[in-house]
Enzyme design. Structure first.
Site, PDB file in Angstrom:
ATOM      1  N   ARG A  74     -38.963  76.250  46.506  1.00 13.09           N
ATOM      2  CA  ARG A  74     -38.232  74.984  46.439  1.00 13.09           C
ATOM      3  C   ARG A  74     -39.235  73.877  46.090  1.00 13.09           C
ATOM      4  O   ARG A  74     -40.196  73.658  46.836  1.00 13.09           O
ATOM      5  CB  ARG A  74     -37.577  74.688  47.797  1.00 13.09           C
ATOM      6  CG  ARG A  74     -36.968  73.316  47.878  1.00 13.09           C
ATOM      7  CD  ARG A  74     -36.326  72.983  49.225  1.00 13.09           C
ATOM      8  NE  ARG A  74     -35.867  71.614  49.168  1.00 13.09           N
ATOM      9  CZ  ARG A  74     -36.149  70.674  50.060  1.00 13.09           C
ATOM     10  NH1 ARG A  74     -36.839  70.954  51.152  1.00 13.09           N
ATOM     11  NH2 ARG A  74     -35.713  69.445  49.887  1.00 13.09           N
ATOM     12  N   HIS A 118     -36.464  63.836  45.678  1.00 12.24           N
ATOM     13  CA  HIS A 118     -37.275  63.888  46.907  1.00 12.24           C
ATOM     14  C   HIS A 118     -38.083  62.588  46.974  1.00 12.24           C
ATOM     15  O   HIS A 118     -39.309  62.601  46.986  1.00 12.24           O
ATOM     16  CB  HIS A 118     -38.164  65.135  46.917  1.00 12.24           C
ATOM     17  CG  HIS A 118     -38.601  65.570  48.293  1.00 12.24           C
ATOM     18  ND1 HIS A 118     -38.363  66.833  48.803  1.00 12.24           N
ATOM     19  CD2 HIS A 118     -39.255  64.907  49.272  1.00 12.24           C
ATOM     20  CE1 HIS A 118     -38.868  66.923  50.019  1.00 12.24           C
ATOM     21  NE2 HIS A 118     -39.423  65.775  50.338  1.00 12.24           N
ATOM     22  N   GLU A 163     -32.994  64.745  52.398  1.00 12.50           N
ATOM     23  CA  GLU A 163     -33.089  63.856  53.560  1.00 12.50           C
ATOM     24  C   GLU A 163     -32.789  62.391  53.271  1.00 12.50           C
ATOM     25  O   GLU A 163     -33.673  61.529  53.369  1.00 12.50           O
ATOM     26  CB  GLU A 163     -34.491  63.947  54.175  1.00 12.50           C
ATOM     27  CG  GLU A 163     -34.850  65.315  54.686  1.00 12.50           C
ATOM     28  CD  GLU A 163     -36.125  65.304  55.529  1.00 12.50           C
ATOM     29  OE1 GLU A 163     -36.869  64.314  55.467  1.00 12.50           O
ATOM     30  OE2 GLU A 163     -36.360  66.277  56.247  1.00 12.50           O
ATOM     31  N   ASN A 296     -33.241  70.630  57.280  1.00 17.19           N
ATOM     32  CA  ASN A 296     -34.676  70.540  57.553  1.00 17.19           C
ATOM     33  C   ASN A 296     -34.828  70.331  59.048  1.00 17.19           C
ATOM     34  O   ASN A 296     -34.434  69.286  59.584  1.00 17.19           O
ATOM     35  CB  ASN A 296     -35.307  69.363  56.810  1.00 17.19           C
ATOM     36  CG  ASN A 296     -35.296  69.569  55.302  1.00 17.19           C
ATOM     37  OD1 ASN A 296     -34.953  70.645  54.818  1.00 17.19           O
ATOM     38  ND2 ASN A 296     -35.679  68.541  54.566  1.00 17.19           N
ATOM     39  N   TYR A 298     -37.401  70.606  62.384  1.00 18.07           N
ATOM     40  CA  TYR A 298     -38.763  70.745  62.914  1.00 18.07           C
ATOM     41  C   TYR A 298     -38.787  70.737  64.438  1.00 18.07           C
ATOM     42  O   TYR A 298     -39.656  71.308  65.063  1.00 18.07           O
ATOM     43  CB  TYR A 298     -39.640  69.595  62.407  1.00 18.07           C
ATOM     44  CG  TYR A 298     -39.921  69.662  60.921  1.00 18.07           C
ATOM     45  CD1 TYR A 298     -41.021  70.360  60.448  1.00 18.07           C
ATOM     46  CD2 TYR A 298     -39.074  69.054  59.988  1.00 18.07           C
ATOM     47  CE1 TYR A 298     -41.290  70.444  59.090  1.00 18.07           C
ATOM     48  CE2 TYR A 298     -39.337  69.132  58.627  1.00 18.07           C
ATOM     49  CZ  TYR A 298     -40.444  69.823  58.188  1.00 18.07           C
ATOM     50  OH  TYR A 298     -40.706  69.916  56.837  1.00 18.07           O
ATOM     51  N   GLU A 353     -36.364  73.371  55.122  1.00 17.99           N
ATOM     52  CA  GLU A 353     -37.717  73.068  55.613  1.00 17.99           C
ATOM     53  C   GLU A 353     -37.821  73.429  57.083  1.00 17.99           C
ATOM     54  O   GLU A 353     -36.920  73.118  57.870  1.00 17.99           O
ATOM     55  CB  GLU A 353     -38.063  71.572  55.482  1.00 17.99           C
ATOM     56  CG  GLU A 353     -38.302  71.087  54.081  1.00 17.99           C
ATOM     57  CD  GLU A 353     -38.626  69.602  54.004  1.00 17.99           C
ATOM     58  OE1 GLU A 353     -39.154  69.026  54.984  1.00 17.99           O
ATOM     59  OE2 GLU A 353     -38.338  69.011  52.947  1.00 17.99           O
TER      60      GLU A 353
HETATM   61  C1  PNW Z   1     -39.652  65.847  55.720  1.00 18.18           C
HETATM   62  N1  PNW Z   1     -39.529  62.247  61.070  1.00 18.18           N
HETATM   63  O1  PNW Z   1     -39.856  64.517  56.070  1.00 18.18           O
HETATM   64  C2  PNW Z   1     -39.780  65.817  54.213  1.00 18.18           C
HETATM   65  O2  PNW Z   1     -38.703  66.376  53.522  1.00 18.18           O
HETATM   66  C3  PNW Z   1     -41.090  66.319  53.708  1.00 18.18           C
HETATM   67  O3  PNW Z   1     -41.369  65.705  52.496  1.00 18.18           O
HETATM   68  C4  PNW Z   1     -42.158  66.086  54.749  1.00 18.18           C
HETATM   69  O4  PNW Z   1     -43.458  66.345  54.289  1.00 18.18           O
HETATM   70  C5  PNW Z   1     -41.805  66.970  55.943  1.00 18.18           C
HETATM   71  O5  PNW Z   1     -40.508  66.675  56.425  1.00 18.18           O
HETATM   72  C6  PNW Z   1     -42.792  66.872  57.108  1.00 18.18           C
HETATM   73  O6  PNW Z   1     -42.773  65.598  57.654  1.00 18.18           O
HETATM   74  C7  PNW Z   1     -39.775  64.025  57.332  1.00 18.18           C
HETATM   75  O7  PNW Z   1     -40.386  61.394  61.393  1.00 18.18           O
HETATM   76  C8  PNW Z   1     -40.597  62.964  57.644  1.00 18.18           C
HETATM   77  O8  PNW Z   1     -38.602  62.571  61.859  1.00 18.18           O
HETATM   78  C9  PNW Z   1     -40.514  62.384  58.869  1.00 18.18           C
HETATM   79  C10 PNW Z   1     -39.604  62.856  59.806  1.00 18.18           C
HETATM   80  C11 PNW Z   1     -38.768  63.920  59.505  1.00 18.18           C
HETATM   81  C12 PNW Z   1     -38.865  64.504  58.251  1.00 18.18           C
END
Ligand code: PNW
Length: 448
Positions: A74, A118, A163, A296, A298, A353
């Site tokens: 991707r 993006h 996002e 996405n 995390y 992601e």
């Molecule tokens: C995503 N937060 O961004 C993006 O899609 C990527 O480009 C980025 O590198 C990746 O996650 C890691 O950060 C985010 O603060 C940036 O919650 C910040 C946040 C979440 C996603």
């Protein structure tokens, strides 16, 4: 049942974070070029001018992917690389670059998944009002047409937006991402409706021009994780709430119009008076069927039911494990996030992601040992597998990221890659977790 036989094991990146070559071969500037070149916006004052120099090293990067057995890649297209002014003249050298990249991927049997947006809006369009300009969805339609006509014979999977919550929330509300604005709710609603319309027009163009196309929309999400079995309903309801003050970062504000053809009532009750004009035709355009939802994920937030029956967020206890960037490690966020999204929208899901930043470095033996990342990925993937076994239609998983790269406002201080990048030399070193991911792919996750 476990992961599907045709489960898509992938890796993800984005143009501005890896390509570099910011002003080469006719590329126009984007809002991120401008933002990083203004003093004091980025943690380490770095820019994406060179980044991972992927523009010149894509062959080496694709070869590494092939060695790791990665089945899908991707990546995003830089709008201003192929349309330097955002509209108007096409930059053939930009088209050539993506053609070469796509052909290189296909040579190794790696399936391309293209993200159209993006975050790197052409600066020329920003000067005309950017996402606030009601003509922007037509510009996006034109850009998508060029992408579809140039690459649609070989690329079958597209994600229109990555996002919206983060690029609008951080870029136009909190101001810590490009273009660094702090706008009113009324303006944020206008931007958001324009993004929705741009998505709808892109879907229309892709369906018309790309045979067998599959189209998705990717959101950022921090799933609500029920603290106990008693809290499941509370967690699910709070996850999809979308009221005053949180609409940009919510999930339903983004996905309800696309899947159900309707903005959430909660939102319209709160903002009906300042919502931009929207016609029935707009809503029909926005809700053209899509093929999958990209999530996405995390981290997650723990939710319990308080005495009044409302949702209460429970902070992780002191000492709870966190990644280098400071995000709580909550593996069950992959279970609940996919389950709740599948329950509500019923569409196939890709994790577009997931991954972690760690304090990676080259050891004396010349290798990069990252046991914490292996443990993180193992725990998260087990939860994803559990969700697939529980019935959610999960098609694939893209690890963020293929390479260490430019982490937006955090510059190069965060390393998310399965491949280490030594920026002064641009040398790539596959981390232990990269080799570990290879075994997961080979076993379709049965060795987790
Ligand atoms: C995503 N937060 O961004 C993006 O899609 C990527 O480009 C980025 O590198 C990746 O996650 C890691 O950060 C985010 O603060 C940036 O919650 C910040 C946040 C979440 C996603």
């Amino acid at each position: 049942m476990s992961f599907r036989k045709d489960f898509v094991w992938g890796a993800a990146t984005a143009a501005y974070q890896i390509e570099g070559a910011f002003d080469e071969d006719g590329k126009g500037r984007s809002i991120w070029d401008e933002f990083t070149h203004s003093e004091g916006k980025i943690y380490d004052n770095s820019t994406g001018d060179i980044a991972c120099d992927h523009y010149h090293r894509y062959k080496e990067d694709v070869k590494l992917m092939a060695e790791l057995g990665i089945k899908a890649y991707r990546f995003s297209i830089s709008w201003s690389r192929i349309l330097p002014e955002g509209t108007g003249a096409v930059n053939q050298k930009g088209i050539d670059f993506y053609n070469d990249l796509i052909n290189e991927l296909l040579k190794y049997g790696i399936e391309p998944y293209v993200t159209l947006y993006h975050w790197d809006l052409p600066y020329a369009l920003h000067l005309k009002g950017g996402w606030l300009n009601d003509d922007i969805s037509d510009c996006f339609e034109l850009y998508t047409t060029i992408v579809a006509e140039s690459f649609g014979d070989r690329v079958k999977n597209f994600i229109t937006f990555n996002e919206p919550q983060i690029f609008i929330g951080f870029g136009y509300s909190e101001g810590n991402h490009a273009p660094g604005h702090s706008l009113s709710d009324k303006e944020l609603l206008r931007i958001s409706h324009n993004v929705h319309k741009a998505h709808g027009k892109a879907v229309r163009v892709l369906r018309e021009n790309v045979r067998d196309v599959k189209i998705g929309f990717t959101i950022a999400t921090t799933p609500s994780v029920p603290l106990s079995d008693k809290d499941i309903e509370t967690a699910e309801n709070s996850y999809f709430s979308c009221g005053k003050g949180n609409f940009v970062f919510s999930e339903s504000f983004w996905l309800d119009p696309i899947v159900f053809g309707k903005y959430p009532d909660e939102l319209m009750n709160a903002y009906g008076d300042i919502f931009p004009e929207k016609s029935a035709e707009d809503m029909k355009l926005i809700s053209a069927p899509i093929d999958f939802i990209g999530l996405n994920i995390y981290t997650g937030k723990l939710v319990k039911t308080d005495e009044n029956g409302s949702a209460e967020i429970v902070p992780c206890p002191a000492g709870h494990p966190r990644t280098a960037i400071g995000w709580d490690i909550v593996p069950s966020s992959l279970f609940w996030g996919t389950k709740f999204h599948y329950d509500r929208y019923g569409l196939p899901i890709y994790i577009t992601e997931n991954g972690m930043s760690a304090h990676d470095c080259i050891s004396l033996d010349g290798k990069v040992h990252d046991p914490n990342r292996i443990d993180y990925l193992n725990r998260y993937l087990l939860e994803l597998k559990k969700s697939a076994e529980n019935g959610a239609d999960i098609r694939g998983y893209f690890q963020w990221s293929l390479l260490d790269n430019f982490e937006w406002a955090k510059g190069y201080s965060e390393r998310f890659g399965m491949i280490f990048v030594d920026y002064p030399t641009q040398k790539r070193i596959v981390k232990d977790s990269g080799y570990w991911y290879k075994t997961v792919i080979e076993n379709n996750g049965e060795n987790l």
